[in-house]
Design a protein around this motif. Structure first.
Motif, PDB file in Angstrom:
ATOM      1  N   ARG A  21     -34.800 -62.037  16.945  1.00 11.47           N
ATOM      2  CA  ARG A  21     -36.188 -62.093  16.927  1.00 11.47           C
ATOM      3  C   ARG A  21     -36.604 -60.692  16.709  1.00 11.47           C
ATOM      4  O   ARG A  21     -37.750 -60.581  15.828  1.00 11.47           O
ATOM      5  CB  ARG A  21     -36.695 -62.870  18.007  1.00 11.47           C
ATOM      6  N   ARG A  22     -36.274 -59.826  17.442  1.00 10.78           N
ATOM      7  CA  ARG A  22     -36.202 -58.257  17.546  1.00 10.78           C
ATOM      8  C   ARG A  22     -35.689 -57.850  16.174  1.00 10.78           C
ATOM      9  O   ARG A  22     -35.603 -56.692  16.979  1.00 10.78           O
ATOM     10  CB  ARG A  22     -35.497 -57.052  18.815  1.00 10.78           C
ATOM     11  N   GLY A  23     -34.666 -58.441  15.609  1.00 13.06           N
ATOM     12  CA  GLY A  23     -34.267 -57.491  14.367  1.00 13.06           C
ATOM     13  C   GLY A  23     -33.175 -57.178  14.352  1.00 13.06           C
ATOM     14  O   GLY A  23     -32.597 -56.158  13.622  1.00 13.06           O
ATOM     15  N   HIS A  24     -32.299 -57.375  15.849  1.00 14.84           N
ATOM     16  CA  HIS A  24     -31.187 -56.805  15.801  1.00 14.84           C
ATOM     17  C   HIS A  24     -30.028 -58.053  15.610  1.00 14.84           C
ATOM     18  O   HIS A  24     -30.537 -59.053  15.232  1.00 14.84           O
ATOM     19  CB  HIS A  24     -30.876 -56.578  17.267  1.00 14.84           C
ATOM     20  N   GLU A  25     -28.778 -57.042  15.368  1.00  9.74           N
ATOM     21  CA  GLU A  25     -27.867 -58.148  15.130  1.00  9.74           C
ATOM     22  C   GLU A  25     -27.020 -58.656  16.183  1.00  9.74           C
ATOM     23  O   GLU A  25     -26.382 -58.216  16.520  1.00  9.74           O
ATOM     24  CB  GLU A  25     -26.555 -57.969  14.310  1.00  9.74           C
ATOM     25  N   ALA A  26     -26.827 -59.805  16.824  1.00  8.71           N
ATOM     26  CA  ALA A  26     -26.457 -60.185  18.753  1.00  8.71           C
ATOM     27  C   ALA A  26     -24.629 -60.530  18.355  1.00  8.71           C
ATOM     28  O   ALA A  26     -24.479 -61.258  16.600  1.00  8.71           O
ATOM     29  CB  ALA A  26     -27.352 -61.435  18.956  1.00  8.71           C
ATOM     30  N   VAL A  27     -23.580 -60.477  18.386  1.00 12.28           N
ATOM     31  CA  VAL A  27     -22.261 -60.710  18.498  1.00 12.28           C
ATOM     32  C   VAL A  27     -21.959 -61.065  20.130  1.00 12.28           C
ATOM     33  O   VAL A  27     -22.300 -59.872  21.551  1.00 12.28           O
ATOM     34  CB  VAL A  27     -21.269 -59.177  18.351  1.00 12.28           C
TER      35      VAL A  27
END
Length: 239
Positions: A21-27
Protein backbone atom coordinates in the motif's frame (compact mmCIF):
# COMPACT_ATOMS: atom_id res chain seq x y z
CA UNK A 1 12.06 -0.40 -2.01
CA UNK A 2 12.37 -4.17 -1.91
CA UNK A 3 11.64 -5.21 1.69
CA UNK A 4 12.02 -8.64 3.30
CA UNK A 5 9.37 -9.56 5.89
CA UNK A 6 10.60 -12.23 8.31
CA UNK A 7 7.73 -12.41 10.83
CA UNK A 8 5.47 -15.48 11.07
CA UNK A 9 2.18 -15.93 9.25
CA UNK A 10 -0.50 -14.59 9.34
CA UNK A 11 1.13 -11.35 10.54
CA UNK A 12 3.61 -11.36 7.64
CA UNK A 13 0.79 -11.20 5.09
CA UNK A 14 -0.70 -8.14 6.80
CA UNK A 15 2.70 -6.43 6.87
CA UNK A 16 3.23 -7.26 3.19
CA UNK A 17 -0.13 -5.71 2.31
CA UNK A 18 0.75 -2.54 4.21
CA UNK A 19 4.15 -2.33 2.49
CA UNK A 20 2.56 -2.67 -0.91
CA UNK A 21 0.00 0.00 0.00
CA UNK A 22 2.96 2.30 0.69
CA UNK A 23 4.51 1.53 -2.70
CA UNK A 24 7.17 -0.99 -1.63
CA UNK A 25 7.81 -4.50 -2.93
CA UNK A 26 7.29 -7.05 -0.13
CA UNK A 27 9.18 -10.35 -0.05
CA UNK A 28 7.91 -12.92 2.48
CA UNK A 29 10.30 -15.28 4.25
CA UNK A 30 8.86 -16.13 7.70
CA UNK A 31 11.76 -17.41 9.82
CA UNK A 32 9.62 -18.76 12.69
CA UNK A 33 6.24 -20.47 12.87
CA UNK A 34 3.84 -21.09 15.73
CA UNK A 35 2.83 -24.56 16.90
CA UNK A 36 -0.35 -24.12 18.92
CA UNK A 37 -0.78 -25.87 22.28
CA UNK A 38 -4.45 -25.29 23.20
CA UNK A 39 -4.26 -27.91 25.95
CA UNK A 40 -2.54 -25.22 28.06
CA UNK A 41 -5.92 -23.46 28.19
CA UNK A 42 -7.93 -26.54 29.19
CA UNK A 43 -8.33 -25.50 32.84
CA UNK A 44 -10.24 -22.28 33.62
CA UNK A 45 -8.73 -19.29 35.43
CA UNK A 46 -8.59 -19.61 39.23
CA UNK A 47 -11.41 -17.82 41.08
CA UNK A 48 -9.03 -15.12 42.40
CA UNK A 49 -7.69 -14.24 38.91
CA UNK A 50 -7.81 -10.46 38.41
CA UNK A 51 -6.59 -10.06 34.83
CA UNK A 52 -5.13 -11.68 31.76
CA UNK A 53 -1.81 -10.56 30.21
CA UNK A 54 -0.83 -11.17 26.58
CA UNK A 55 2.40 -10.33 24.76
CA UNK A 56 1.50 -11.71 21.33
CA UNK A 57 -1.52 -11.92 19.05
CA UNK A 58 -0.68 -15.62 18.58
CA UNK A 59 -2.08 -16.33 22.07
CA UNK A 60 -5.43 -14.94 20.91
CA UNK A 61 -5.38 -17.20 17.88
CA UNK A 62 -4.85 -20.20 20.17
CA UNK A 63 -7.66 -19.08 22.47
CA UNK A 64 -10.02 -18.89 19.51
CA UNK A 65 -9.50 -22.64 18.91
CA UNK A 66 -10.86 -23.41 22.40
CA UNK A 67 -14.59 -24.29 22.59
CA UNK A 68 -16.87 -21.40 23.57
CA UNK A 69 -17.76 -22.59 27.12
CA UNK A 70 -14.06 -23.06 27.96
CA UNK A 71 -13.14 -19.72 26.34
CA UNK A 72 -15.75 -17.60 28.14
CA UNK A 73 -14.03 -17.54 31.59
CA UNK A 74 -10.92 -16.06 29.93
CA UNK A 75 -12.92 -13.52 27.93
CA UNK A 76 -14.65 -12.28 31.08
CA UNK A 77 -11.34 -11.01 32.48
CA UNK A 78 -9.81 -7.57 31.88
CA UNK A 79 -7.05 -8.06 29.32
CA UNK A 80 -3.71 -6.23 29.28
CA UNK A 81 -2.00 -6.30 25.87
CA UNK A 82 1.65 -5.52 25.20
CA UNK A 83 0.84 -3.27 22.23
CA UNK A 84 -1.69 -2.16 19.64
CA UNK A 85 -1.57 -5.22 17.37
CA UNK A 86 -2.09 -7.60 20.29
CA UNK A 87 -4.91 -5.39 21.62
CA UNK A 88 -6.60 -5.47 18.21
CA UNK A 89 -6.38 -9.27 18.13
CA UNK A 90 -7.87 -9.41 21.65
CA UNK A 91 -10.85 -7.30 20.67
CA UNK A 92 -11.38 -9.46 17.58
CA UNK A 93 -11.30 -12.51 19.89
CA UNK A 94 -14.20 -11.11 21.93
CA UNK A 95 -12.50 -9.22 24.78
CA UNK A 96 -14.31 -6.04 25.77
CA UNK A 97 -12.06 -4.67 28.54
CA UNK A 98 -8.66 -4.20 26.88
CA UNK A 99 -5.78 -2.02 28.15
CA UNK A 100 -2.74 -1.37 25.97
CA UNK A 101 0.90 -0.99 27.04
CA UNK A 102 3.70 0.69 25.09
CA UNK A 103 4.95 -2.31 23.15
CA UNK A 104 7.36 -4.14 25.47
CA UNK A 105 7.34 -6.39 28.53
CA UNK A 106 8.48 -3.69 30.96
CA UNK A 107 5.66 -1.31 30.02
CA UNK A 108 3.11 -4.14 30.20
CA UNK A 109 4.27 -5.06 33.71
CA UNK A 110 4.14 -1.43 34.83
CA UNK A 111 0.60 -1.07 33.48
CA UNK A 112 -0.54 -4.20 35.32
CA UNK A 113 1.19 -3.24 38.57
CA UNK A 114 -0.46 0.18 38.58
CA UNK A 115 -3.88 -1.24 37.79
CA UNK A 116 -3.69 -4.03 40.38
CA UNK A 117 -2.49 -1.69 43.13
CA UNK A 118 -5.64 -2.18 45.23
CA UNK A 119 -5.36 -5.96 45.06
CA UNK A 120 -1.66 -6.89 44.71
CA UNK A 121 -2.20 -10.48 45.85
CA UNK A 122 -4.60 -11.39 43.03
CA UNK A 123 -3.34 -13.81 40.38
CA UNK A 124 -2.75 -12.82 36.77
CA UNK A 125 -2.95 -15.30 33.91
CA UNK A 126 -0.22 -14.86 31.34
CA UNK A 127 -0.90 -16.42 27.93
CA UNK A 128 2.43 -16.78 26.20
CA UNK A 129 4.71 -18.90 24.03
CA UNK A 130 8.22 -20.22 24.16
CA UNK A 131 10.92 -19.06 23.57
CA UNK A 132 10.10 -15.58 24.87
CA UNK A 133 11.70 -12.52 26.41
CA UNK A 134 11.97 -12.77 30.22
CA UNK A 135 11.39 -9.04 30.78
CA UNK A 136 7.69 -9.12 31.64
CA UNK A 137 7.89 -12.02 34.09
CA UNK A 138 11.03 -10.65 35.75
CA UNK A 139 9.38 -7.27 36.38
CA UNK A 140 6.24 -8.92 37.77
CA UNK A 141 8.28 -11.15 40.10
CA UNK A 142 10.21 -8.10 41.29
CA UNK A 143 6.90 -6.51 42.24
CA UNK A 144 5.79 -9.66 44.08
CA UNK A 145 2.88 -10.34 41.71
CA UNK A 146 1.51 -13.87 41.41
CA UNK A 147 1.16 -15.30 37.89
CA UNK A 148 -0.37 -18.35 36.27
CA UNK A 149 1.80 -18.80 33.15
CA UNK A 150 0.12 -20.72 30.30
CA UNK A 151 2.49 -21.61 27.46
CA UNK A 152 -0.08 -22.01 24.71
CA UNK A 153 2.18 -22.01 21.65
CA UNK A 154 5.70 -22.91 20.65
CA UNK A 155 7.73 -20.89 18.16
CA UNK A 156 9.87 -23.14 15.99
CA UNK A 157 12.23 -22.24 13.13
CA UNK A 158 10.90 -22.42 9.57
CA UNK A 159 13.18 -24.51 7.38
CA UNK A 160 14.34 -23.47 3.92
CA UNK A 161 16.98 -24.89 1.61
CA UNK A 162 19.89 -22.62 0.69
CA UNK A 163 18.53 -22.52 -2.85
CA UNK A 164 15.13 -21.31 -1.64
CA UNK A 165 16.73 -18.55 0.47
CA UNK A 166 18.92 -17.41 -2.43
CA UNK A 167 15.92 -17.33 -4.77
CA UNK A 168 13.88 -15.23 -2.31
CA UNK A 169 16.74 -12.80 -1.62
CA UNK A 170 17.74 -12.24 -5.26
CA UNK A 171 18.01 -9.37 -5.88
CA UNK A 172 19.01 -8.60 -2.31
CA UNK A 173 16.33 -6.60 -0.44
CA UNK A 174 17.07 -2.97 0.40
CA UNK A 175 15.77 -3.58 3.93
CA UNK A 176 14.92 -6.52 6.20
CA UNK A 177 12.24 -6.12 8.88
CA UNK A 178 13.15 -7.90 12.14
CA UNK A 179 10.50 -8.40 14.83
CA UNK A 180 12.15 -10.67 17.41
CA UNK A 181 15.54 -11.51 18.89
CA UNK A 182 15.19 -15.12 17.77
CA UNK A 183 14.65 -13.97 14.17
CA UNK A 184 17.68 -11.67 14.47
CA UNK A 185 19.83 -14.64 15.43
CA UNK A 186 18.43 -16.75 12.58
CA UNK A 187 19.41 -14.07 10.07
CA UNK A 188 23.00 -14.64 11.10
CA UNK A 189 22.63 -18.31 10.24
CA UNK A 190 21.14 -17.48 6.82
CA UNK A 191 24.03 -15.11 6.16
CA UNK A 192 26.61 -17.80 6.99
CA UNK A 193 24.93 -20.22 4.59
CA UNK A 194 24.54 -17.81 1.66
CA UNK A 195 27.24 -15.13 2.07
CA UNK A 196 29.06 -16.18 -1.09
CA UNK A 197 25.91 -15.90 -3.24
CA UNK A 198 24.09 -12.86 -1.87
CA UNK A 199 24.98 -9.19 -1.48
CA UNK A 200 24.30 -8.96 2.28
CA UNK A 201 26.36 -5.73 2.78
CA UNK A 202 23.84 -3.72 0.73
CA UNK A 203 20.85 -4.27 3.03
CA UNK A 204 19.62 -2.43 6.14
CA UNK A 205 18.13 -4.18 9.18
CA UNK A 206 15.07 -2.40 10.56
CA UNK A 207 14.35 -3.85 14.00
CA UNK A 208 11.30 -3.38 16.19
CA UNK A 209 13.52 -2.42 19.15
CA UNK A 210 17.10 -1.77 20.15
CA UNK A 211 17.10 -5.02 22.13
CA UNK A 212 16.29 -6.95 18.94
CA UNK A 213 19.01 -5.08 17.03
CA UNK A 214 21.53 -6.15 19.67
CA UNK A 215 20.70 -9.79 18.89
CA UNK A 216 21.87 -9.34 15.27
CA UNK A 217 25.37 -10.51 14.32
CA UNK A 218 27.93 -7.77 15.01
CA UNK A 219 28.45 -7.06 11.30
CA UNK A 220 24.74 -6.31 10.88
CA UNK A 221 24.37 -4.05 13.90
CA UNK A 222 26.13 -1.11 12.23
CA UNK A 223 23.42 -1.19 9.54
CA UNK A 224 20.50 -1.54 11.94
CA UNK A 225 17.88 1.01 13.01
CA UNK A 226 14.87 0.91 15.31
CA UNK A 227 11.97 3.26 16.16
CA UNK A 228 11.66 5.20 19.41
CA UNK A 229 8.80 2.90 20.44
CA UNK A 230 8.36 -0.79 19.46
CA UNK A 231 5.45 -0.17 17.08
CA UNK A 232 5.16 -1.43 13.52
CA UNK A 233 3.78 1.85 12.17
CA UNK A 234 6.91 3.64 13.45
CA UNK A 235 9.13 0.82 12.16
CA UNK A 236 7.78 1.22 8.63
CA UNK A 237 8.46 4.96 8.73
CA UNK A 238 12.19 4.09 8.85
CA UNK A 239 11.90 2.93 5.25
Amino acid sequence: MRVLVTRPEPASARTAAELERRGHEAVLLPLMQAVQQPEALASPPAPDTAALAVTSAEAMRVLETVPGDARAPFQSLPLFAVGRATARAAREAGFGDVSVADGDGHSLAELLIVNSGQNPGASIIYLTGTPRSPDFEAKMREAGRSMDVRECYLMVPSTYSDAAVIEKLTPMPDAILVYSSETARRLGDLHDRTAECLDWPRTRFLCLSEKIARALPADFQARSQWPMEPREDLLLLLL
